[in-house]
Design an enzyme around this catalytic site. Sequence first.
Site, PDB file in Angstrom:
ATOM      1  N   HIS A 126      56.248   1.507 -28.834  1.00 39.69           N
ATOM      2  CA  HIS A 126      57.707   1.048 -28.068  1.00 39.69           C
ATOM      3  C   HIS A 126      58.508   0.083 -28.775  1.00 39.69           C
ATOM      4  O   HIS A 126      59.991   0.253 -28.775  1.00 39.69           O
ATOM      5  CB  HIS A 126      57.239   0.388 -26.832  1.00 39.69           C
TER       6      HIS A 126
ATOM      7  N   LYS B  72      54.248   3.261 -12.839  1.00 37.66           N
ATOM      8  CA  LYS B  72      55.723   3.054 -13.425  1.00 37.66           C
ATOM      9  C   LYS B  72      55.807   4.194 -14.590  1.00 37.66           C
ATOM     10  O   LYS B  72      56.984   4.640 -14.875  1.00 37.66           O
ATOM     11  CB  LYS B  72      55.867   1.520 -13.452  1.00 37.66           C
TER      12      LYS B  72
ATOM     13  N   GLU C 197      65.497   3.521 -21.648  1.00 37.23           N
ATOM     14  CA  GLU C 197      64.108   2.918 -22.008  1.00 37.23           C
ATOM     15  C   GLU C 197      63.768   3.728 -23.371  1.00 37.23           C
ATOM     16  O   GLU C 197      63.557   5.050 -23.234  1.00 37.23           O
ATOM     17  CB  GLU C 197      63.159   3.179 -21.007  1.00 37.23           C
TER      18      GLU C 197
ATOM     19  N   ASP D  22      67.989  12.548  -6.248  1.00 38.57           N
ATOM     20  CA  ASP D  22      68.202  10.909  -5.547  1.00 38.57           C
ATOM     21  C   ASP D  22      66.701  10.523  -6.238  1.00 38.57           C
ATOM     22  O   ASP D  22      65.394  10.660  -5.720  1.00 38.57           O
ATOM     23  CB  ASP D  22      67.876  11.302  -3.902  1.00 38.57           C
TER      24      ASP D  22
END
Length: 425
Positions: A377, A263, A85, A279
Site C-alpha cells: 500500500h 471495508k 485509493e 448508487d
Amino acid sequence: MSDVRSSRIEGLHKMTPEARLQAVAQQANLGNEAIASLSAAAEGQIELADRLVENAITSMAIPVGIATNMIVDGREMVVPMATEESSVVAAVCNSAKRCRPTGGFRTSSSGPVMAAQIQLLGASDPENVRLKVYERMDEIRAICDETDPLLLKFGGGFRDLDIRVLETDEGPMTIVHIIVDTRDAMGANAVNSMAEALAPKLVEWTGARSLLRILTNLADRRVVRARAVWPLDQIGGEQVRDDMLSAYHFADADPYRAATHNKGIMNGVSAVVLATGNDTRAIEAGAHAFAAKDGHYRSMSRWEADSDGNLVGILEMPMAVGLIGGATKVHPTAQANLAVLGVKTADELARIIVSVGLAQNFGAMRALATTGIQKGHMALHAQNVALAIGAVGAEIDQVASELKALGKVRQDLAEEILARLRGGK
C-alpha cells in the site's frame, strides 16, 4: 477581506453555475487559485453536474483504473474501477491473476428483485391487519403493475407480499413489503411509486394509518454469489493459506476486525458501482446490514480449504444495481465504462461487481498474512506523497523511488528528497 460568513446565499439555486461559483467564492473568501481550480474542474462537465445536483458549482474527477485478469463465468473481462485509493486496482489485478488457473470467478444470482415497505400504525389488531392485506393479493398486484406498465412490458412487475408484525417501543406495527421484479433498473423509483399508490388502499381495507412508504436497501432478495479457488502455489503455500483462514475467522468473530475486513471488500465493490453510475451509498448500506442479518456483524465473505488443500473464497451479498435510470443512463463516463464491460443486463453487472469484491478481499487478506498491508500500500502511496509536496514531472517518480528504497513513506522525508533534487542543500 471580511471574516464574517453566512450560509444564507439568496437565490443560489436560480443562478448559473458560474455565478454560483463566484457567490460561493465571495462567501468563503476564496483566492484566485482556488477559484481557478474549481472552474477548471468543471470544464466540459458543469452542464451535466447542474442537472444532476442542486447548486452545482463544479465537478470532481475520480480516477478510473482498469482491473485486468478477471474471468467471470468463463468470460474474460476488463473492469473499470473509480477510486482514489492507492493499491485497490492493483490488488484486484493480482488476485484475479492468481485464480486464473482454476477458471476465475463463478457466480449465481437470485434475480433483480426489490422491496418497498409500507408502515401501518394504530391498529389494535395488527395480526388481523396482516391477514386482511394478504387476502387482497390480486388487487395489490393490479395496483402495483398499473403504476409502472413499462416495467410490466419488459417482464418485471409485482411478485409477492411479505408482511410482518414488528414489536417496537411504541407498540406493534404492521409492515407490508411489496416484492417487485425490477428487471434492468435498480428499481428505487419503481417500488417507491408502487408503495405510494398502494398505501391509501391499505388504509381503506384495514383502518390502520399508513406512514412511511419507501424501499429498503437491505435487498436480501437480490443477492449475488461469487466464488473462486486459489491453488496453493498461487498463494504461497500451506502456511499462507492457513494464516489467511485465521485472518478470516478473526473477522467473522470480531466486529472490530470485520469492519475493516468488509471495508476492503467494499473498496472493490464501490469502485465498480461508482464507475458505472450506480448508487454507492445504497449498495454499502445493504451490504453492511446483510453482514449483520444474524444479529452479529461479521465477515461478508467466507473462506475455507477444499479437499485438495486449495483456498476457496465465497462472497454473497445484496447487489441492487441497474443499467437504466439515474446517472447510469445520463452520465457519459458511466456509459463508456459500461461499454468497456460489455454487459447487457443488470444481473451481469452485479455478478462482476461481487467478483471484484471477492478479488479485493483475497488481495487484502494475503497481504496481511504475508508482508503486511503497508508494504504494498505504501509503495503505491509514495507517488501520492510526492504529488502532495509539489513534485512535478520526473521528480514524482524520483521522490517515490527514493521513499520506497528507504522503506519509509513520509512527507518530511519526501520534502528533503525534493529539496535535494532541486539543488537545495
